[in-house]
Motif scaffolding. Structure first.
Motif, short mmCIF file in Angstrom:
data_model
loop_
_atom_site.label_atom_id
_atom_site.label_comp_id
_atom_site.label_asym_id
_atom_site.label_seq_id
_atom_site.Cartn_x
_atom_site.Cartn_y
_atom_site.Cartn_z
N VAL A 47 47.31 -31.84 13.86
CA VAL A 47 48.41 -32.77 14.08
C VAL A 47 47.91 -34.03 14.79
O VAL A 47 48.26 -35.15 14.42
N ASP A 48 47.06 -33.84 15.79
CA ASP A 48 46.52 -34.98 16.54
C ASP A 48 45.65 -35.86 15.65
O ASP A 48 45.65 -37.09 15.78
N ARG A 49 44.90 -35.23 14.75
CA ARG A 49 44.05 -35.98 13.82
C ARG A 49 44.89 -36.72 12.79
O ARG A 49 44.52 -37.80 12.32
N GLY A 50 46.01 -36.13 12.39
CA GLY A 50 46.91 -36.76 11.43
C GLY A 50 46.56 -36.49 9.98
O GLY A 50 47.20 -37.04 9.08
N VAL A 51 45.57 -35.63 9.74
CA VAL A 51 45.13 -35.34 8.37
C VAL A 51 44.78 -33.86 8.25
O VAL A 51 44.06 -33.31 9.09
N LEU A 52 45.28 -33.22 7.20
CA LEU A 52 44.91 -31.84 6.87
C LEU A 52 43.86 -31.90 5.77
O LEU A 52 44.10 -32.43 4.69
N ARG A 53 42.68 -31.33 6.01
CA ARG A 53 41.56 -31.39 5.07
C ARG A 53 41.51 -30.07 4.29
O ARG A 53 41.29 -29.02 4.88
N VAL A 54 41.71 -30.19 2.98
CA VAL A 54 41.89 -28.99 2.16
C VAL A 54 40.89 -28.94 1.01
O VAL A 54 40.72 -29.93 0.28
N GLY A 55 40.26 -27.78 0.81
CA GLY A 55 39.40 -27.56 -0.34
C GLY A 55 40.18 -26.95 -1.49
O GLY A 55 40.89 -25.95 -1.29
N VAL A 56 40.09 -27.56 -2.68
CA VAL A 56 40.85 -27.11 -3.84
C VAL A 56 39.97 -27.15 -5.10
O VAL A 56 38.93 -27.81 -5.12
N LYS A 57 40.41 -26.45 -6.11
CA LYS A 57 39.76 -26.55 -7.42
C LYS A 57 40.18 -27.87 -8.08
O LYS A 57 41.28 -28.38 -7.84
N GLN A 58 39.33 -28.40 -8.94
CA GLN A 58 39.68 -29.62 -9.66
C GLN A 58 39.59 -29.45 -11.18
O GLN A 58 39.86 -30.39 -11.93
N ASP A 59 39.25 -28.22 -11.62
CA ASP A 59 39.06 -28.00 -13.05
C ASP A 59 39.86 -26.83 -13.59
O ASP A 59 39.54 -26.27 -14.62
N LEU A 60 40.93 -26.46 -12.87
CA LEU A 60 41.71 -25.29 -13.25
C LEU A 60 43.18 -25.68 -13.44
O LEU A 60 43.95 -25.70 -12.49
N PRO A 61 43.59 -26.00 -14.67
CA PRO A 61 44.98 -26.39 -14.92
C PRO A 61 45.97 -25.38 -14.36
O PRO A 61 45.73 -24.17 -14.41
N ASN A 62 47.06 -25.89 -13.83
CA ASN A 62 48.17 -25.12 -13.25
C ASN A 62 47.86 -24.58 -11.85
O ASN A 62 48.77 -24.15 -11.15
N PHE A 63 46.62 -24.59 -11.43
CA PHE A 63 46.26 -24.13 -10.09
C PHE A 63 45.73 -25.29 -9.26
O PHE A 63 46.31 -25.65 -8.24
N GLY A 64 44.61 -25.85 -9.66
CA GLY A 64 44.06 -27.02 -9.00
C GLY A 64 43.32 -27.86 -10.03
O GLY A 64 42.24 -27.47 -10.49
N TYR A 65 43.91 -28.99 -10.39
CA TYR A 65 43.33 -29.81 -11.47
C TYR A 65 43.42 -31.29 -11.09
O TYR A 65 44.46 -31.77 -10.62
N ARG A 66 42.31 -31.98 -11.31
CA ARG A 66 42.28 -33.42 -11.03
C ARG A 66 42.24 -34.19 -12.34
O ARG A 66 41.27 -34.10 -13.11
N ASP A 67 43.29 -34.94 -12.58
CA ASP A 67 43.41 -35.71 -13.82
C ASP A 67 42.36 -36.81 -13.84
O ASP A 67 42.34 -37.67 -12.95
N PRO A 68 41.46 -36.82 -14.84
CA PRO A 68 40.40 -37.84 -14.87
C PRO A 68 40.91 -39.26 -15.09
O PRO A 68 40.21 -40.23 -14.80
#
Length: 279
Positions: A47-68
């Motif tokens: 909360v003090d930092r103001g940012v939540l740093r999260v690791g996610v998948k970027q190549d798994l549609p419907n779970f964690g996907y990053r649109d190119p």
């Protein structure tokens, strides 16, 4: 004398009014303080930092996907991570991870949490904190349609199974092979995409991992066998030493499971958690 009485009559109500306002203000402050309990240190740091740093998948549609095209993240796990950030009242920063990198990025402090189809196992609990499962999947097999492999264990006897580095499928399949009196060969590759390429090139006969992952590679050439051999429960993962954040996240997942929030997210992405395994 008249003036003194007049002033007393005028000032007394004003004094009483001021005292009442002061009392109500103090009561309100007390009530507010009790309703908003202080956050544990491991949570307050975020909360003090103001940012939540999260690791996610970027190549798994419907779970964690990053649109190119727009570089935006979408998927069930992305939505859950955003809900956590909203609860904390902070911004969110996504970092793409793989099965090989997610643990290391947690350990070295680059990430606060990982939500990336991270299957809960007793061995992994020795290394990391896992929340209550937010989704249950099942492990299966992807094969080429032209291979005509039947959906039974005997048909897979002697086959070469492709698995990804950092996954648990190799060990699980060796246990099953011993139970059923069959044998598997294995080829371990660095990513899901590499295993799919190996499948197309006939360097492996089947790709085994969670069915949610395999479903991203269905098409004219590939199909899923009707075999499920292990439930995969996914949990939000934190560094082993950060028990305060782990407890906070676990409570959120439990609450969202009870109030239907997780089901709403499943529905948004057309996902159905596995309730029983058929082999």
């Amino acid at each position: 004398m008249f003036k003194k009485k007049y002033l007393a009559l005028v000032l007394l109500p004003l004094l009483l009014l001021l005292l009442a306002i002061s009392f109500l203000g103090q009561a309100g402050a007390t009530t507010s303080s009790k309703s908003s309990a202080p956050l544990a240190a491991g949570v307050q740091d975020i909360v003090d930092r103001g940012v939540l740093r999260v690791g996610v998948k970027q190549d798994l549609p419907n779970f964690g996907y990053r649109d190119p095209e727009n570089m935006q993240y979408t998927g069930m796990e992305i939505e859950i991570a955003k809900k956590v950030a909203a609860e904390l009242g902070v911004k969110i920063e996504f970092t793409p991870v793989t099965a090989q990198t997610r643990g290391a990025l947690l350990d070295n402090g680059q990430l606060d949490m990982v939500i990336a189809t991270f299957t809960i196992t007793d061995e992994r609990k020795e290394l990391y904190n896992f929340t209550t499962p937010y989704y249950t999947d099942a492990v299966g097999f992807l094969v080429r349609k032209d291979s005509k492999i039947a959906s039974n264990w005997e048909a897979l006897d002697g086959m070469t199974i492709g698995v990804t580095q950092g996954s648990i499928q190799w060990g699980l399949l060796e246990e099953i092979a011993a139970e059923k009196g069959i044998h598997f060969n294995f080829r371990e590759l660095g990513s899901n995409s590499e295993v799919v390429v190996a499948l197309a090139a006939r360097r492996v006969d089947a790709f085994s991992i969670d069915q949610s992952i395999l479903s991203a590679f269905l098409g004219k050439s590939n199909q899923l066998l009707d075999i499920q051999y292990k439930p995969s429960e996914y949990g939000i993962v934190t560094k082993k030493s950060n028990t305060e954040l782990a407890n906070y996240l676990d409570q959120l997942v439990q609450n969202w499971n009870k109030d239907g929030s997780l089901q709403t997210i499943y529905n948004k992405f057309g996902l159905t958690p596995v309730t029983e395994i058929s082999d």
